[in-house]
Design a protein around this motif. Structure first.
Motif, PDB file in Angstrom:
ATOM      1  N   PHE A   8       0.826  -1.217   0.000  1.00 54.37           N
ATOM      2  CA  PHE A   8       0.000   0.000   0.000  1.00 54.37           C
ATOM      3  C   PHE A   8       0.859   1.265   0.000  1.00 54.37           C
ATOM      4  O   PHE A   8       0.601   2.194  -0.761  1.00 54.37           O
ATOM      5  N   CYS A   9       1.880   1.297   0.836  1.00 56.59           N
ATOM      6  CA  CYS A   9       2.630   2.532   1.080  1.00 56.59           C
ATOM      7  C   CYS A   9       3.904   2.655   0.251  1.00 56.59           C
ATOM      8  O   CYS A   9       4.468   3.747   0.157  1.00 56.59           O
ATOM      9  N   ARG A  12       9.216   1.360   3.048  1.00 57.65           N
ATOM     10  CA  ARG A  12       9.166   2.069   4.335  1.00 57.65           C
ATOM     11  C   ARG A  12      10.228   1.527   5.273  1.00 57.65           C
ATOM     12  O   ARG A  12      10.635   0.368   5.182  1.00 57.65           O
ATOM     13  N   ASN A  13      10.613   2.372   6.210  1.00 60.44           N
ATOM     14  CA  ASN A  13      11.614   2.001   7.198  1.00 60.44           C
ATOM     15  C   ASN A  13      11.146   0.829   8.054  1.00 60.44           C
ATOM     16  O   ASN A  13       9.989   0.770   8.461  1.00 60.44           O
ATOM     17  N   ALA A  15      11.446   0.320  11.027  1.00 64.59           N
ATOM     18  CA  ALA A  15      10.920   0.726  12.340  1.00 64.59           C
ATOM     19  C   ALA A  15       9.391   0.832  12.338  1.00 64.59           C
ATOM     20  O   ALA A  15       8.770   0.772  13.393  1.00 64.59           O
ATOM     21  N   GLU A  16       8.781   0.999  11.162  1.00 62.96           N
ATOM     22  CA  GLU A  16       7.330   1.104  11.106  1.00 62.96           C
ATOM     23  C   GLU A  16       6.639  -0.265  11.157  1.00 62.96           C
ATOM     24  O   GLU A  16       5.420  -0.336  11.223  1.00 62.96           O
ATOM     25  N   LYS A  60       2.698   0.504  12.245  1.00 64.73           N
ATOM     26  CA  LYS A  60       2.690   1.964  12.451  1.00 64.73           C
ATOM     27  C   LYS A  60       2.349   2.698  11.157  1.00 64.73           C
ATOM     28  O   LYS A  60       2.407   3.929  11.108  1.00 64.73           O
ATOM     29  N   GLY A  61       2.031   1.955  10.112  1.00 64.04           N
ATOM     30  CA  GLY A  61       1.634   2.568   8.850  1.00 64.04           C
ATOM     31  C   GLY A  61       0.193   2.232   8.531  1.00 64.04           C
ATOM     32  O   GLY A  61      -0.715   2.526   9.301  1.00 64.04           O
ATOM     33  N   CYS A  62      -0.016   1.520   7.411  1.00 66.73           N
ATOM     34  CA  CYS A  62      -1.366   1.319   6.893  1.00 66.73           C
ATOM     35  C   CYS A  62      -2.041   0.074   7.469  1.00 66.73           C
ATOM     36  O   CYS A  62      -3.200  -0.191   7.176  1.00 66.73           O
TER      37      CYS A  62
ATOM     38  N   ALA B  39      -2.872   5.928  -2.827  1.00 65.47           N
ATOM     39  CA  ALA B  39      -2.591   5.610  -1.420  1.00 65.47           C
ATOM     40  C   ALA B  39      -1.840   6.749  -0.742  1.00 65.47           C
ATOM     41  O   ALA B  39      -0.977   7.390  -1.352  1.00 65.47           O
ATOM     42  N   ASN B  40      -2.190   7.001   0.500  1.00 67.72           N
ATOM     43  CA  ASN B  40      -1.519   8.022   1.307  1.00 67.72           C
ATOM     44  C   ASN B  40      -1.579   9.422   0.689  1.00 67.72           C
ATOM     45  O   ASN B  40      -0.595  10.159   0.691  1.00 67.72           O
ATOM     46  N   ILE B  53      -5.683   6.272   4.154  1.00 68.13           N
ATOM     47  CA  ILE B  53      -4.619   5.880   5.075  1.00 68.13           C
ATOM     48  C   ILE B  53      -4.342   4.386   5.117  1.00 68.13           C
ATOM     49  O   ILE B  53      -3.414   3.947   5.787  1.00 68.13           O
ATOM     50  N   GLY B  54      -5.143   3.592   4.414  1.00 67.61           N
ATOM     51  CA  GLY B  54      -4.895   2.148   4.403  1.00 67.61           C
ATOM     52  C   GLY B  54      -5.830   1.509   3.399  1.00 67.61           C
ATOM     53  O   GLY B  54      -6.737   2.163   2.888  1.00 67.61           O
ATOM     54  N   PRO B  55      -5.617   0.212   3.104  1.00 62.60           N
ATOM     55  CA  PRO B  55      -6.505  -0.463   2.156  1.00 62.60           C
ATOM     56  C   PRO B  55      -7.961  -0.377   2.629  1.00 62.60           C
ATOM     57  O   PRO B  55      -8.264  -0.753   3.759  1.00 62.60           O
ATOM     58  N   PRO B 111      10.874   8.656  10.229  1.00 62.23           N
ATOM     59  CA  PRO B 111      11.753   8.079   9.206  1.00 62.23           C
ATOM     60  C   PRO B 111      11.325   8.361   7.768  1.00 62.23           C
ATOM     61  O   PRO B 111      12.046   8.019   6.841  1.00 62.23           O
ATOM     62  N   TYR B 126       0.199   7.464   7.819  1.00 60.59           N
ATOM     63  CA  TYR B 126       0.611   6.984   9.125  1.00 60.59           C
ATOM     64  C   TYR B 126       2.058   6.558   9.028  1.00 60.59           C
ATOM     65  O   TYR B 126       2.481   5.953   8.043  1.00 60.59           O
ATOM     66  N   THR B 127       2.826   6.899  10.046  1.00 65.10           N
ATOM     67  CA  THR B 127       4.231   6.529  10.096  1.00 65.10           C
ATOM     68  C   THR B 127       4.641   6.518  11.556  1.00 65.10           C
ATOM     69  O   THR B 127       3.794   6.370  12.440  1.00 65.10           O
ATOM     70  N   GLU B 128       5.925   6.677  11.786  1.00 61.66           N
ATOM     71  CA  GLU B 128       6.423   6.680  13.155  1.00 61.66           C
ATOM     72  C   GLU B 128       6.866   8.086  13.512  1.00 61.66           C
ATOM     73  O   GLU B 128       7.436   8.804  12.674  1.00 61.66           O
ATOM     74  N   LYS B 133       3.172   5.449  16.704  1.00 61.47           N
ATOM     75  CA  LYS B 133       2.399   5.539  15.469  1.00 61.47           C
ATOM     76  C   LYS B 133       1.836   6.954  15.367  1.00 61.47           C
ATOM     77  O   LYS B 133       1.278   7.481  16.338  1.00 61.47           O
TER      78      LYS B 133
END
Ligand SMILES: [Zn+2]
Lengths: 85, 164
Positions: A8-9, A12-13, A15-16, A60-62, B39-40, B53-55, B111, B126-128, B133
């Motif tokens: 989806f994104c 990504r790092n 850490a997520e 921490k993402g989608c 997406a995003n 923000i997500g599927p 990041p 959404y990320t860190e 989160k």
């Protein structure tokens, strides 16, 4: 740090993500395999020196769960999720 | 040397978590802006931001004053089983980080590549952020960043330390 491709994104790092463990073989029918094979299925976790198939959660993402093949020697992602860009 | 940024804690927003197929949601919730396809990213209209923000998942953000109007329009309790609409207004604490060094301060805790060509004006994800989160998006002159409400004071503290 790994850069993990999320379907989806995009990349990504690490850490997520949360590690979801290696993909285990399909559950055999306990009546159709030997006791050794059944015990191996229950207790052994794939831990090769080389590519291992793993689940990762983009927590921490989608929120997507994805599957990759990671080489345990190099952390290279040798097979990406089929639907990742 | 201190960073040249301004950090504001924003007032509460009206937020709705939307889940389900785009067509079903768009049919159910009239008067929303077009659902973003990429997406995003987010779309804006009628005072509402729709964040993809997500599927099959969107976050609707609007001024808190619109809350009653939105509840009437979205009818969360009557939504059909294919979709889910949940009011989550009190779950996120928003911070606005603006100024010439906004990207520098963001990069301490986040990041993501936040350069304009990788994270454009309509980007939202959404990320860190400082290990939590967090929802990150661009605003005029900087970034908006939202974490779970209960971590609001902690992130305010982290940001003030990061700026020192
Ligand atoms: Zn993702």
């Amino acid at each position: 740090m790994m850069n993990i491709p999320c379907p989806f994104c995009g990349p990504r790092n690490e850490a997520e993500f949360a590690f979801g463990g290696p993909v285990k073989p399909d559950r055999p029918d306990p009546n159709m395999v030997s006791e050794e094979e059944w015990a191996a299925y229950l207790t052994q976790v794939p831990n090769p020196l080389g590519p291992v198939q793993e689940r990762w959660w983009h927590v921490k993402g989608c929120g997507t769960w994805l599957t990759i093949w990671r080489d345990t020697r190099t952390h290279d992602i040798v097979v990406r999720p089929a639907d990742a860009s | 040397m201190p960073y040249d940024v301004t950090i504001d804690r924003l007032p509460i927003f009206s937020l709705f978590d939307l889940k389900g197929p785009t067509d079903d949601l768009a049919n159910w919730a009239a008067d929303l802006p077009d659902f973003p396809q990429v997406a995003n990213t987010r779309t804006q209209g009628n005072g509402v931001d729709l964040c993809f923000i997500g599927p099959n998942r969107w976050l609707l953000c609007a001024d808190i004053k619109s809350e009653d109007t939105l509840i009437t329009a979205l009818r969360p309790a009557e939504a059909p089983p294919e979709i889910s609409i949940v009011r989550v207004s009190d779950t996120l604490a928003f911070f606005r980080i603006t100024g010439p060094d906004a990207a520098q301060v963001m990069s301490i805790g986040c990041p993501l590549d936040l350069h304009q060509n990788a994270f454009g004006t309509d980007a939202v994800s959404y990320t860190e952020f400082f290990g939590l989160k967090a929802l990150v998006m661009r605003c005029d002159g900087g970034f908006d960043c939202a974490v779970e409400q209960s971590f609001g004071n902690m992130i305010a503290d982290y940001l003030s330390r990061a700026m020192a």
